[in-house]
Write an enzyme that holds these catalytic residues in place. Structure first.
Site, short mmCIF file in Angstrom:
data_model
loop_
_atom_site.label_atom_id
_atom_site.label_comp_id
_atom_site.label_asym_id
_atom_site.label_seq_id
_atom_site.Cartn_x
_atom_site.Cartn_y
_atom_site.Cartn_z
N GLY A 71 0.84 -1.21 0.00
CA GLY A 71 0.00 0.00 0.00
C GLY A 71 0.87 1.24 0.00
CB SER A 108 4.23 6.43 1.86
OG SER A 108 4.74 7.03 3.01
N GLY A 109 2.00 5.70 4.34
CA GLY A 109 0.98 6.28 5.21
C GLY A 109 -0.34 5.52 5.21
N GLY A 132 -0.84 2.63 6.48
CA GLY A 132 -0.98 1.89 7.74
C GLY A 132 -0.28 0.53 7.73
CB THR A 158 -0.31 0.86 11.94
OG1 THR A 158 0.35 2.12 11.94
CG2 THR A 158 -1.32 0.79 13.08
NE ARG A 179 13.39 1.23 0.55
CZ ARG A 179 13.94 1.41 -0.64
NH1 ARG A 179 15.14 1.96 -0.73
NH2 ARG A 179 13.32 1.05 -1.74
NE ARG A 217 10.01 3.35 -6.02
CZ ARG A 217 9.36 4.10 -5.12
NH1 ARG A 217 8.70 3.55 -4.13
NH2 ARG A 217 9.38 5.42 -5.22
CB ILE A 265 5.63 1.10 -1.00
CG1 ILE A 265 5.67 2.13 0.14
CG2 ILE A 265 4.75 1.64 -2.14
CD1 ILE A 265 6.28 3.47 -0.26
CB SER A 266 5.74 -4.19 -2.71
OG SER A 266 4.73 -4.26 -1.74
N1 LIG Z 1 10.48 8.24 -3.18
C1 LIG Z 1 9.90 7.52 -2.20
N2 LIG Z 1 8.78 6.82 -2.46
C2 LIG Z 1 8.21 6.09 -1.47
N3 LIG Z 1 8.67 6.02 -0.19
C3 LIG Z 1 9.78 6.72 0.09
C4 LIG Z 1 10.43 7.50 -0.88
N4 LIG Z 1 11.52 8.10 -0.30
C5 LIG Z 1 11.54 7.69 0.98
N5 LIG Z 1 10.50 6.87 1.23
C6 LIG Z 1 10.33 6.18 2.52
O1 LIG Z 1 10.67 4.82 2.27
C7 LIG Z 1 9.66 3.96 2.73
C8 LIG Z 1 9.29 2.91 1.67
O2 LIG Z 1 10.25 1.92 1.59
P1 LIG Z 1 9.87 0.56 0.88
O3 LIG Z 1 11.09 -0.28 0.95
O4 LIG Z 1 8.63 0.02 1.48
O5 LIG Z 1 9.59 1.03 -0.62
S1 LIG Z 1 9.46 0.15 -1.95
O6 LIG Z 1 8.66 -1.03 -1.61
O7 LIG Z 1 10.80 -0.24 -2.39
O8 LIG Z 1 8.81 1.01 -2.95
C9 LIG Z 1 8.44 4.80 3.01
O9 LIG Z 1 7.93 4.26 4.22
P2 LIG Z 1 6.36 4.08 4.51
O10 LIG Z 1 5.86 5.48 4.70
O11 LIG Z 1 6.35 3.28 5.78
O12 LIG Z 1 5.72 3.36 3.38
C10 LIG Z 1 8.96 6.21 3.14
O13 LIG Z 1 9.15 6.52 4.50
N1 LIG Z 2 -6.19 1.89 11.12
C1 LIG Z 2 -5.75 3.14 11.35
N2 LIG Z 2 -6.59 4.09 11.76
C2 LIG Z 2 -6.14 5.34 12.00
N3 LIG Z 2 -4.85 5.75 11.84
C3 LIG Z 2 -3.99 4.83 11.42
C4 LIG Z 2 -4.37 3.49 11.15
N4 LIG Z 2 -3.29 2.81 10.74
C5 LIG Z 2 -2.27 3.67 10.75
N5 LIG Z 2 -2.68 4.89 11.17
C6 LIG Z 2 -1.83 6.08 11.31
O1 LIG Z 2 -1.43 6.44 10.00
C7 LIG Z 2 -0.07 6.85 9.99
C8 LIG Z 2 0.70 5.99 9.00
O2 LIG Z 2 0.73 4.66 9.48
P1 LIG Z 2 1.95 3.71 9.17
O3 LIG Z 2 1.63 2.40 9.79
O4 LIG Z 2 3.24 4.36 9.55
O5 LIG Z 2 1.84 3.61 7.57
P2 LIG Z 2 2.87 3.06 6.50
O6 LIG Z 2 3.73 2.05 7.18
O7 LIG Z 2 2.00 2.47 5.43
O8 LIG Z 2 3.63 4.26 6.01
C9 LIG Z 2 0.44 6.72 11.42
O9 LIG Z 2 0.35 7.99 12.03
C10 LIG Z 2 -0.55 5.77 12.07
O10 LIG Z 2 -0.71 6.00 13.44
#
Ligand SMILES: Nc1ncnc2c1ncn2[C@@H]1O[C@H](COP(=O)(O)OS(=O)(=O)O)[C@@H](OP(=O)(O)O)[C@H]1O
Ligand SMILES: Nc1ncnc2c1ncn2[C@@H]1O[C@H](COP(=O)(O)OP(=O)(O)O)[C@@H](O)[C@H]1O
Length: 218
Positions: free
Chosen positions: A48, A50-51, A53, A56, A81, A95, A121-122
């Site tokens: 999914g 970034s952000g 969940g 979490t 990473r 990636r 994210i994949s």
């Molecule tokens: N350009 C760019 N695009 C997406 N994400 C970025 C980028 N730069 C840094 N980050 C941070 O790296 C986290 C994603 O790493 P992943 O290894 O899951 O990425 S991937 O699967 O190889 O696409 C991702 O973490 P999550 O927010 O937890 O998803 C980001 O914090």
């Molecule tokens: N089910 C949920 N309901 C409300 N907020 C959530 C939920 N899951 C995650 N969050 C909030 O969303 C933000 C991103 O979650 P996170 O797990 O770091 O996402 P990701 O790993 O995909 O980047 C965090 O602040 C987290 O507390």
């Protein structure tokens, strides 16, 4: 060309560049470890934006399984990473290599009998499908955290969407880099009536699937 046999050997033979390598089978196998652990090894692959969940869900699921005395281990993209994948950035090629490595590690964890929870994210369907192809017997469980970009961007816990919108991060997934949603995932987690399920409800959805498919018993 070396000869290979056993689990996973085919992929190594097809993709590898080394010659004269041989697969060595050990007397204790996956089935023995599964009996010991009273569970079946598998990979729960959370994908999914970034952000959305992912971390979490991974941690909540890990805690829930632990409380049920099931052995699980989280492979989080961000964390990996810092070590195994610290030589990789965010180009499409990097990636793909990131996902390939994590897929191979996840496969080893599943072979060890663990419930391996990978949260990355994949973004590319083909890379996720390659990981699926590494795992036997429907033991790759793809979980799509289907949160709208607006929700992820409004959460923005690391401030990365803000930087991406300002052009300070290039190639950010969902902004100026693609995300390809799954077509064949086992589990989809999405908003119900405009709100996201709680972390424990998300984890509950995955636990129910694992229970129903027999992964929580040997
Ligand atoms: N350009 C760019 N695009 C997406 N994400 C970025 C980028 N730069 C840094 N980050 C941070 O790296 C986290 C994603 O790493 P992943 O290894 O899951 O990425 S991937 O699967 O190889 O696409 C991702 O973490 P999550 O927010 O937890 O998803 C980001 O914090
Ligand atoms: N089910 C949920 N309901 C409300 N907020 C959530 C939920 N899951 C995650 N969050 C909030 O969303 C933000 C991103 O979650 P996170 O797990 O770091 O996402 P990701 O790993 O995909 O980047 C965090 O602040 C987290 O507390």
């Amino acid at each position: 060309m070396g000869s290979t046999t056993g689990a996973g050997a085919g992929a190594a033979a097809a993709a590898g560049t080394a010659n004269n390598i041989f697969w060595h089978e050990c007397p204790v196998g996956r089935a023995d470890r599964q009996r010991l652990l009273k569970q079946k090894g598998c990979v729960v692959w959370i994908t999914g934006l970034s952000g959305s969940g992912k971390s979490t869900l991974a941690c909540t699921l890990g805690r829930e399984l632990h409380s049920r005395r099931k052995l699980a281990y989280v492979l989080d993209g961000d964390n990996l990473r810092h070590g195994l994948n610290k030589d990789l950035a965010f180009s499409a090629q990097d990636r793909t290599e990131n996902i390939r490595r994590v897929g191979e590690v996840a496969k080893l964890f599943a072979d060890a009998g663990l419930i391996c929870i990978a949260s990355l994210i994949s973004p590319y369907r083909r890379d996720r499908d390659s990981c699926r192809a590494l795992l036997p017997d429907a033991s790759f469980i793809e979980v799509f955290l289907n949160m709208p970009l607006e929700v992820c961007e409004s959460r923005d816990p690391k401030g990365l969407y803000k930087l991406a919108r300002a052009g300070k991060i290039k190639g950010f997934t969902g902004i100026d880099d693609p995300y390809e949603p799954p077509l064949n995932c086992e589990i989809e987690i999405k908003q119900e009536e405009g709100s996201c399920p709680s972390p424990s409800a998300m984890a509950g959805q995955v636990v129910s699937y694992l229970e129903e498919k027999g992964f929580l018993e040997d």
